[in-house]
Motif scaffolding. Structure first.
Motif, mmCIF file in Angstrom:
data_model
loop_
_atom_site.group_PDB
_atom_site.id
_atom_site.type_symbol
_atom_site.label_atom_id
_atom_site.label_comp_id
_atom_site.label_asym_id
_atom_site.label_seq_id
_atom_site.Cartn_x
_atom_site.Cartn_y
_atom_site.Cartn_z
ATOM 1 N N GLU A 1 0.840 -1.197 0.000
ATOM 2 C CA GLU A 1 0.000 0.000 0.000
ATOM 3 C C GLU A 1 0.872 1.243 0.000
ATOM 4 O OE1 GLU A 1 -3.771 1.936 2.474
ATOM 5 O OE2 GLU A 1 -2.783 0.098 3.169
ATOM 6 N N HIS A 2 0.486 2.226 -0.835
ATOM 7 C CA HIS A 2 1.217 3.488 -0.886
ATOM 8 C C HIS A 2 0.305 4.578 -1.449
ATOM 9 C CE1 HIS A 2 4.560 6.273 -1.330
ATOM 10 N NE2 HIS A 2 4.236 6.466 -2.588
ATOM 11 N N ALA A 3 0.219 5.705 -0.751
ATOM 12 C CA ALA A 3 -0.508 6.888 -1.239
ATOM 13 C C ALA A 3 -1.910 6.562 -1.745
ATOM 14 C CB ALA A 3 0.295 7.572 -2.335
ATOM 15 N N ARG A 4 -2.700 5.913 -0.903
ATOM 16 C CA ARG A 4 -4.094 5.573 -1.203
ATOM 17 C C ARG A 4 -4.230 4.542 -2.325
ATOM 18 N NH1 ARG A 4 -4.321 11.090 -0.619
ATOM 19 N NH2 ARG A 4 -4.437 11.391 -2.868
ATOM 20 N N ARG A 5 -3.164 3.854 -2.634
ATOM 21 C CA ARG A 5 -3.226 2.795 -3.651
ATOM 22 C C ARG A 5 -2.762 1.487 -3.036
ATOM 23 N NH1 ARG A 5 -1.537 7.398 -5.808
ATOM 24 N NH2 ARG A 5 -2.687 8.253 -7.578
ATOM 25 N N THR A 6 -3.451 0.429 -3.382
ATOM 26 C CA THR A 6 -3.080 -0.882 -2.869
ATOM 27 C C THR A 6 -2.914 -1.856 -4.031
ATOM 28 O OG1 THR A 6 -5.391 -1.576 -2.618
ATOM 29 C CG2 THR A 6 -4.334 -0.535 -0.715
ATOM 30 N N VAL A 7 -2.130 -2.868 -3.783
ATOM 31 C CA VAL A 7 -1.950 -3.926 -4.759
ATOM 32 C C VAL A 7 -1.868 -5.256 -4.015
ATOM 33 C CG1 VAL A 7 0.560 -3.643 -4.730
ATOM 34 C CG2 VAL A 7 -0.532 -4.772 -6.670
ATOM 35 N N GLU A 8 -2.560 -6.237 -4.520
ATOM 36 C CA GLU A 8 -2.532 -7.582 -3.954
ATOM 37 C C GLU A 8 -1.934 -8.524 -4.990
ATOM 38 O OE1 GLU A 8 -6.581 -8.285 -3.007
ATOM 39 O OE2 GLU A 8 -6.652 -6.787 -1.403
ATOM 40 N N VAL A 9 -1.021 -9.377 -4.548
ATOM 41 C CA VAL A 9 -0.306 -10.264 -5.463
ATOM 42 C C VAL A 9 -0.420 -11.700 -4.974
ATOM 43 C CG1 VAL A 9 1.858 -10.686 -6.679
ATOM 44 C CG2 VAL A 9 1.366 -8.398 -5.795
ATOM 45 N N LEU A 10 -0.786 -12.576 -5.876
ATOM 46 C CA LEU A 10 -0.728 -14.009 -5.626
ATOM 47 C C LEU A 10 0.230 -14.582 -6.661
ATOM 48 C CD1 LEU A 10 -1.744 -16.535 -4.131
ATOM 49 C CD2 LEU A 10 -3.560 -16.717 -5.857
ATOM 50 N N ALA A 11 1.426 -14.979 -6.220
ATOM 51 C CA ALA A 11 2.490 -15.356 -7.161
ATOM 52 C C ALA A 11 3.055 -16.721 -6.852
ATOM 53 C CB ALA A 11 3.606 -14.311 -7.122
ATOM 54 N N THR A 12 3.543 -17.385 -7.890
ATOM 55 C CA THR A 12 4.207 -18.676 -7.734
ATOM 56 C C THR A 12 5.644 -18.578 -8.250
ATOM 57 O OG1 THR A 12 3.384 -19.445 -9.889
ATOM 58 C CG2 THR A 12 2.068 -19.990 -7.944
ATOM 59 N N PHE A 13 6.524 -19.301 -7.584
ATOM 60 C CA PHE A 13 7.933 -19.339 -7.938
ATOM 61 C C PHE A 13 8.396 -20.798 -7.944
ATOM 62 C CE2 PHE A 13 6.979 -15.403 -5.803
ATOM 63 C CZ PHE A 13 7.652 -14.434 -6.530
ATOM 64 N N ALA A 14 9.368 -21.111 -8.782
ATOM 65 C CA ALA A 14 9.939 -22.458 -8.850
ATOM 66 C C ALA A 14 11.415 -22.379 -8.501
ATOM 67 C CB ALA A 14 9.754 -23.055 -10.241
ATOM 68 N N TYR A 15 11.883 -23.287 -7.657
ATOM 69 C CA TYR A 15 13.260 -23.219 -7.190
ATOM 70 C C TYR A 15 14.230 -23.763 -8.226
ATOM 71 C CZ TYR A 15 17.100 -22.995 -3.880
ATOM 72 O OH TYR A 15 18.272 -22.664 -3.259
ATOM 73 N N ASP A 16 15.274 -22.982 -8.498
ATOM 74 C CA ASP A 16 16.330 -23.378 -9.429
ATOM 75 C C ASP A 16 17.603 -23.582 -8.615
ATOM 76 O OD1 ASP A 16 18.234 -23.706 -11.362
ATOM 77 O OD2 ASP A 16 17.731 -21.928 -12.519
ATOM 78 N N PRO A 17 18.065 -24.839 -8.457
ATOM 79 C CA PRO A 17 19.245 -25.113 -7.621
ATOM 80 C C PRO A 17 20.569 -24.833 -8.322
ATOM 81 C CG PRO A 17 18.399 -27.166 -8.508
ATOM 82 C CD PRO A 17 17.443 -26.081 -8.967
ATOM 83 N N GLU A 18 20.532 -24.460 -9.610
ATOM 84 C CA GLU A 18 21.774 -24.229 -10.353
ATOM 85 C C GLU A 18 22.275 -22.800 -10.129
ATOM 86 O OE1 GLU A 18 23.426 -26.512 -12.052
ATOM 87 O OE2 GLU A 18 21.919 -27.984 -11.427
ATOM 88 N N ILE B 1 5.070 -0.997 -9.834
ATOM 89 C CA ILE B 1 5.712 0.277 -9.523
ATOM 90 C C ILE B 1 4.920 1.441 -10.095
ATOM 91 C CG2 ILE B 1 7.809 1.640 -9.956
ATOM 92 C CD1 ILE B 1 9.347 -1.036 -9.865
ATOM 93 N N THR B 2 4.398 1.298 -11.309
ATOM 94 C CA THR B 2 3.604 2.378 -11.896
ATOM 95 C C THR B 2 2.349 2.639 -11.073
ATOM 96 O OG1 THR B 2 4.415 1.840 -14.116
ATOM 97 C CG2 THR B 2 2.389 3.128 -13.965
ATOM 98 N N HIS B 3 1.705 1.579 -10.620
ATOM 99 C CA HIS B 3 0.477 1.760 -9.830
ATOM 100 C C HIS B 3 0.768 2.433 -8.494
ATOM 101 C CE1 HIS B 3 -3.514 1.045 -8.228
ATOM 102 N NE2 HIS B 3 -2.973 0.476 -7.165
ATOM 103 N N LEU B 4 1.855 2.022 -7.823
ATOM 104 C CA LEU B 4 2.141 2.516 -6.488
ATOM 105 C C LEU B 4 2.793 3.901 -6.489
ATOM 106 C CD1 LEU B 4 3.431 -0.778 -4.844
ATOM 107 C CD2 LEU B 4 1.258 0.362 -4.381
ATOM 108 N N TYR B 5 3.581 4.210 -7.532
ATOM 109 C CA TYR B 5 4.350 5.442 -7.518
ATOM 110 C C TYR B 5 4.058 6.394 -8.687
ATOM 111 C CZ TYR B 5 7.340 3.180 -4.046
ATOM 112 O OH TYR B 5 7.815 2.558 -2.927
ATOM 113 N N GLY B 6 3.290 5.933 -9.647
ATOM 114 C CA GLY B 6 3.197 6.697 -10.894
ATOM 115 C C GLY B 6 2.099 7.719 -10.980
ATOM 116 N N HIS B 7 1.387 7.989 -9.922
ATOM 117 C CA HIS B 7 0.268 8.935 -10.009
ATOM 118 C C HIS B 7 0.411 10.040 -8.985
ATOM 119 C CE1 HIS B 7 -1.912 6.238 -12.741
ATOM 120 N NE2 HIS B 7 -1.515 5.261 -11.948
#
Length: 296
Positions: free
Chosen positions: A224-241, A290-296
């Motif tokens: 949350e920043h300056a009356r703007r919020t963002v919610e993220v549901l993300a997936t990551f895969a582990y790379d052992p190399e 970044i545009t949503h949180l800081y660009g307005h």
């Protein structure tokens, strides 16, 4: 083997391309050295660049981000043709760097190895203010090229065992009692201790997969920043190399995310309708965040 090399090249090449885009405009350098005469950046543009710099560090780790930034800055140095003019034109501080921190990325003075370099001499040696005054001719020295967010990337680096363990890690405990430490990697964008996102809160991450060496990670977070919020549901895969010469695994790589952005209407308590987008490209996700949180 070929696939691994291509993947390693892609990570650094893509990061370099983002820096070329991010630092294409030299406006703002006047805050560091008064040589260029260009107009300063707006406060909004400064905030955006700083947010991008912190985001790139969070997803790549400080060591890799500093390494690629140093490579880019070296290329941009060739565009600096104006001389320093006078030692008084330098406006960078020269804070001493502890002796036990060594400089693998080339940010320190070549002469004293005690302070960050600020100028480049006629023989291409990078010197701090003090050493430049003692050993260089002001008429032939040039200011070092710096991005506005340069200080974010300055990183003397680590040697020996510290270099191997310098990346942040996630400790995961399995039901049978085994504990494993995984390099955070790109999941650092949404990990509360490493995330650059403002006002971030995250639920405990969930793991899945058939192999503990290559597990998947699901992260749900809110910023949350300056009356703007963002919610993220993300997936990551582990790379052992490892990537190129790094002494640790790459870590968690971004796979996909669902992004929900909201903005509070000015002067009202109402919340504007949310916008939901799906992403499989990490840098596109960063752009929207970044545009949503800081660009307005």
């Amino acid at each position: 083997m070929t696939t691994t090399v291509q993947r390693q090249q892609t990570a650094r090449t893509r990061l370099l391309a983002e820096m070329e885009r991010l630092f294409a405009d030299d406006a703002g350098l006047g805050s560091l050295v008064r040589y260029n005469g260009r107009p300063d950046m707006s406060e909004k543009a400064k905030a955006m660049q700083m947010a991008w710099a912190r985001a790139l560090i969070s997803v790549h780790g400080h060591d890799r981000a500093a390494s690629v930034y140093a490579e880019y800055a070296d290329r941009r140095q060739s565009t600096v043709t104006a001389t320093t003019g006078s030692w008084g034109a330098l406006v960078l501080a020269c804070s001493p760097i502890p002796r036990w921190d060594r400089d693998r990325h080339g940010f320190l003075c070549f002469s004293c190895i005690d302070a960050f370099a600020t100028v480049i001499a006629a023989d291409d040696e990078q010197l701090c203010n003090r050493c430049a005054r003692e050993h260089a001719d002001v008429e032939t020295t040039r200011p070092l090229w710096h991005a506005y967010s340069h200080a974010q990337f300055q990183f003397p680096g680590l040697m020996g065992e510290e270099r191997e363990t310098g990346e942040s890690t996630l400790l995961i405990r399995y039901q049978d009692g085994e504990e494993r430490a995984y390099v955070t990697g790109e999941a650092g964008l949404l990990t509360e201790l490493t995330s650059p996102l403002p006002g971030i809160t995250a639920l405990p991450a969930q793991t899945s997969g058939d192999s503990r060496d290559t597990i998947n990670l699901t992260v749900e977070a809110r910023a949350e920043h300056a009356r703007r919020t963002v919610e993220v549901l993300a997936t990551f895969a582990y790379d052992p190399e490892p990537e190129q010469w790094e002494a640790h695994p790459y870590g968690f790589r971004f796979v996909s995310a669902r992004l929900t952005t909201r903005a509070r209407k000015l002067g009202h308590l109402d919340i504007a309708d949310p916008v939901i987008t799906e992403h499989t490209d990490l840098y596109r996700l960063l752009d929207i965040l970044i545009t949503h949180l800081y660009g307005h």
